[in-house]
Write an enzyme that holds these catalytic residues in place. Structure first.
Site, PDB file in Angstrom:
ATOM      1  N   SER A   9       0.438  -4.163   1.021  1.00 13.27           N
ATOM      2  CA  SER A   9       0.581  -2.766   1.393  1.00 13.27           C
ATOM      3  C   SER A   9       1.580  -2.644   2.552  1.00 13.27           C
ATOM      4  O   SER A   9       2.627  -3.278   2.501  1.00 13.27           O
ATOM      5  CB  SER A   9      -0.805  -2.237   1.772  1.00 13.27           C
ATOM      6  N   ASP A  11      -1.009   0.533  -9.801  1.00  8.65           N
ATOM      7  CA  ASP A  11      -0.989   0.929  -8.391  1.00  8.65           C
ATOM      8  C   ASP A  11       0.037   2.021  -8.151  1.00  8.65           C
ATOM      9  O   ASP A  11       1.232   1.819  -8.411  1.00  8.65           O
ATOM     10  CB  ASP A  11      -0.651  -0.308  -7.553  1.00  8.65           C
ATOM     11  N   HIS A  53      -3.954  -1.943  -6.613  1.00  4.51           N
ATOM     12  CA  HIS A  53      -3.303  -2.230  -5.324  1.00  4.51           C
ATOM     13  C   HIS A  53      -3.546  -3.680  -4.880  1.00  4.51           C
ATOM     14  O   HIS A  53      -4.673  -4.079  -4.629  1.00  4.51           O
ATOM     15  CB  HIS A  53      -3.849  -1.242  -4.287  1.00  4.51           C
TER      16      HIS A  53
END
Lengths: 496, 496
Positions: free
Chosen positions: A179, A430, A455
């Site tokens: 991320s 994602d 994710h």
């Protein structure tokens, strides 16, 4: 999504008590998050030392001499001085212990790579607060919350580790992050290639800036995820916004809606924008954590949660009241899968491990990620990206204005082909993959796409229900890391 | 060389009137300089526009919103939109007009490369003062004088040029710089490879930090240069220090010395350290500007000035008084070649184009270059590098302390092999070559050595007396630049 309204809410969070309550908007429109999964790897199983390193608050100036203690975690059970490696997690917007316990991949490969694991906390998050409790009280204190300072922290920390841990000096270091942490890992390799031999940047939307990708891409992917379960599902959701508006037009309707959605408190007309945002947020989160196995992201979720949610939303052509009752059933999967909750609380979300204040500041300065919806390519209401309005809200909240093109100026945007040794992995489910690198750039800037992956699924611990795609991704990632390690030791030998 | 003493002198320069008087130590032990050569390319011949660009004073924070005007010069006579290039001079510690008029190489190759020439002034030098006349009054104002901020200025400026000059957007940019400007050119390519396709870093001592090279290397090369003329020359100089000490022990001796050296004012005992420094500085400068043709560095110099100087110093075995009379003859070549001066002024030097205050601050913060002499491998007196003492003096003068390892942490020290497209050129006579890259690192990180070349001779304008080595160097530099340009347009075509 009324961004202005949501930012207005954020202003209120500056009150100390609210500081630990994260807001939906942060996750939806800014903060990237890594879901916890205690069931697959309980925190107690991971043995690590908690350490602190004295960092300069300002690496880029010489006037302000203050220092602070950066927290970092070290696990060296499998580390070998002979041929080993240091896997360095470039901490992102939250408590590092949480990331440490939710990056099972690093723990899973430690033995094979003879790796020391280091998890470095990002400044202004967790315990690494440059001005302690005052860190968020004033924009002057926040002035040192930037990705550049964070990368400099990482570089100084690694230098410290190499200086102080016998046997670490001549070892390669690989940056790993997911991320925003994945963005940091990639940028770290770009800016400090002398410090890390390579980077694994999982679900890192390094192109979610300016017009590098369309601002609608994110919500389009969320919508596609729901459509995959069944086409009626996003249609139901798209219809729901208008229905909510119509029903909430009368006080009777508001009462009915409160009941139909099993809300903990009575809705007022003013709550409706926030209600819709809270619902949107639920759909977005589901897209991010649409994992192939049951996971426990503060509240438990079933395997493939979108499938479960969409069972209730197959038919968009039902009556208004039935549609909202179905919406409730769907929301109930996300917010009350355990069945323990007596009602749904729209002021509660489930990311207390994330530093929402810090990310809100970062989103208002460097991390300006344009998002938009048009209600046609996605299942949400129309919302244009309005930089001016965003900037004004940021100024009201933090006394700063965003510089939306700075990240591109600094890190190169799409023009990054002269760098090397970065793996960009993305799950196709994602929504953040829309701003990610999903095609190889060169033979050392590698894109890995994980079919049916949400994710940074690849950073999570091995699980019996992992799809083959993520197993292949992890194998490939290890293969590249081994190559970097081999090349490092090869060039070390040539030097001697 | 008594560094403590010299730094003490620097403190005095904070008085406004003294701000424009540079001190020898800055050039000897810190500031790199590029000698002017008006005779070979008069300033009037270069046609350029003087422009200003609004820069943020602090690129790395969002609290301090002040801006300043950065000056830059543009010459586009030979620029072609079709297949052209932007040659971007990364300005260093001085007035950019001076660098512009003394980088004849860029003017000489402009037509062949269809190049637009841009000369960007470094912040805190020339007219580019972030806080105007107050820029040096307080360490808080000086806080933004760093190489990182300067590189960010360059990146923003190039973005601005590409945005505003029709036809510039899809053109490659090449960074060019000499001395500290060469370091900036190299670092610019390392940190912003998306902005510049390559860099020509002439006489850039990027390794003159920490213990990357021996601190004695610089003065050893100076000594070697003098020895090449004749072996007695450095011996005479080495002997001179003790003789000066002995003679200056009596007031009669001081009087004699004042006369023998034709000094403008009477020497006191307290002046002796500074006198010796002033003399050392003269030898060092001669090594830097030991060009093959007559040049005019404020005062005129003959071709191969060290040869001329050393004619007076062939025999070290003369009487003390004769030795110092010879030293005077030698100094007189450097300080009074025109014969116009009635006396030598040890409080005058010849680099008013260089911003000595700015460099003194930079040397006290990031640009910590260790220098030392042992009197055995070099012709100077013993002087150890004492970081602690240096740091204390910096704190006294500027209220800051140096971070000697920061440049290595930031730019990689010797571990830079993952970068590409940088030419490091060095003249073997140039003392700064000791801290430079003098061997190829990879096939795109190229070292070019210029036999019989002094400080970035290659950046100077073509001259009939140029040795073959510098002609070859320039040809090679153009060849590499053409390759980068070709590669840029090639990859541009592949994208379309």
């Amino acid at each position: 999504m009324d961004l202005g309204y949501l930012l207005f809410l954020l202003v209120a969070f500056l009150a100390p008590a609210a500081a630990i309550i994260p807001r939906p908007v942060l996750r939806t429109l800014g903060s990237l998050h890594l879901p916890a999964n205690p069931t697959s790897r309980p925190a107690v199983a991971n043995n690590y030392s908690v350490l602190y390193f004295e960092q300069k608050v300002d690496h880029f100036g010489f006037t302000f001499m203050k220092t602070f203690k950066q927290r970092y975690l070290v696990a060296d059970k499998h580390w070998r001085q002979d041929g080993g490696v240091i896997l360095f997690y470039t901490g992102n917007e939250g408590d590092i212990v949480w990331f440490c316990n939710n990056t099972g991949f690093m723990w899973d490969v430690a033995e094979e790579l003879k790796a020391m694991l280091v998890f470095a906390e990002h400044r202004y998050y967790g315990e690494s607060l440059p001005f302690g409790a005052n860190s968020f009280k004033d924009s002057r204190y926040l002035n040192f919350l930037t990705s550049e300072q964070a990368l400099a922290d990482f570089a100084e920390l690694i230098k410290h580790l190499k200086r102080t841990i016998p046997g670490a000096e001549n070892q390669p270091v690989i940056a790993i992050g997911g991320s925003y942490g994945g963005m940091l890992a990639a940028w770290f390799r770009m800016k400090y290639p002398h410090v890390v031999v390579g980077a694994l940047a999982a679900s890192a939307p390094i192109w979610q800036f300016e017009d590098l990708v369309s601002c609608g891409e994110f919500m389009k992917i969320v919508t596609t995820d729901f459509r995959k379960s069944n086409p009626g599902c996003p249609e139901s959701i798209r219809r729901s916004w208008g229905v909510i508006d119509r029903i909430s037009n009368t006080s009777h309707g508001l009462q009915w809606l409160t009941k139909a959605l099993h809300l903990c408190g009575p809705l007022t007309y003013q709550d409706i924008p926030h209600l819709k945002e809270w619902i949107s947020e639920s759909w977005v989160n589901l897209a991010m954590v649409d994992y192939p196995y049951a996971s426990d992201f503060l509240q438990p979720l079933p395997a493939w949660p979108i499938k479960v949610v969409c069972q209730y939303l197959k038919d968009p052509n039902v009556s208004d009241s039935r549609l909202l009752q179905n919406i409730f059933q769907a929301l109930n999967v996300y917010h009350n899968y355990s069945g323990q909750a007596k009602c749904l609380n729209i002021s509660e979300t489930a990311t207390s491990n994330l530093g929402s204040l810090g990310w809100s500041y970062q989103a208002c300065t460097e991390m300006v990620m344009p998002f938009c919806t048009n209600g046609i390519d996605d299942m949400f209401e129309l919302h244009l990206w309005n930089l001016e309005e965003f900037s004004d809200e940021c100024f009201k909240q933090w006394g700063v204005r965003p510089r939306p093109s700075w990240i591109t100026t600094l890190y190169g945007g799409k023009n990054i082909s002269s760098h090397s040794n970065i793996i960009f992995s993305n799950g196709d489910l994602d929504p953040w993959s829309g701003g990610g690198v999903t095609k190889d750039i060169t033979d050392t800037l590698i894109a890995i796409t994980i079919l049916n992956g949400a994710h940074h699924l690849d950073l999570r611990a091995n699980n019996a229900f992992d799809p083959k795609s993520v197993l292949l991704a992890r194998t490939s990632e290890v293969k590249y890391m081994k190559r970097w390690i081999r090349e490092f030791y090869g060039s070390l030998q040539r030097q001697h």
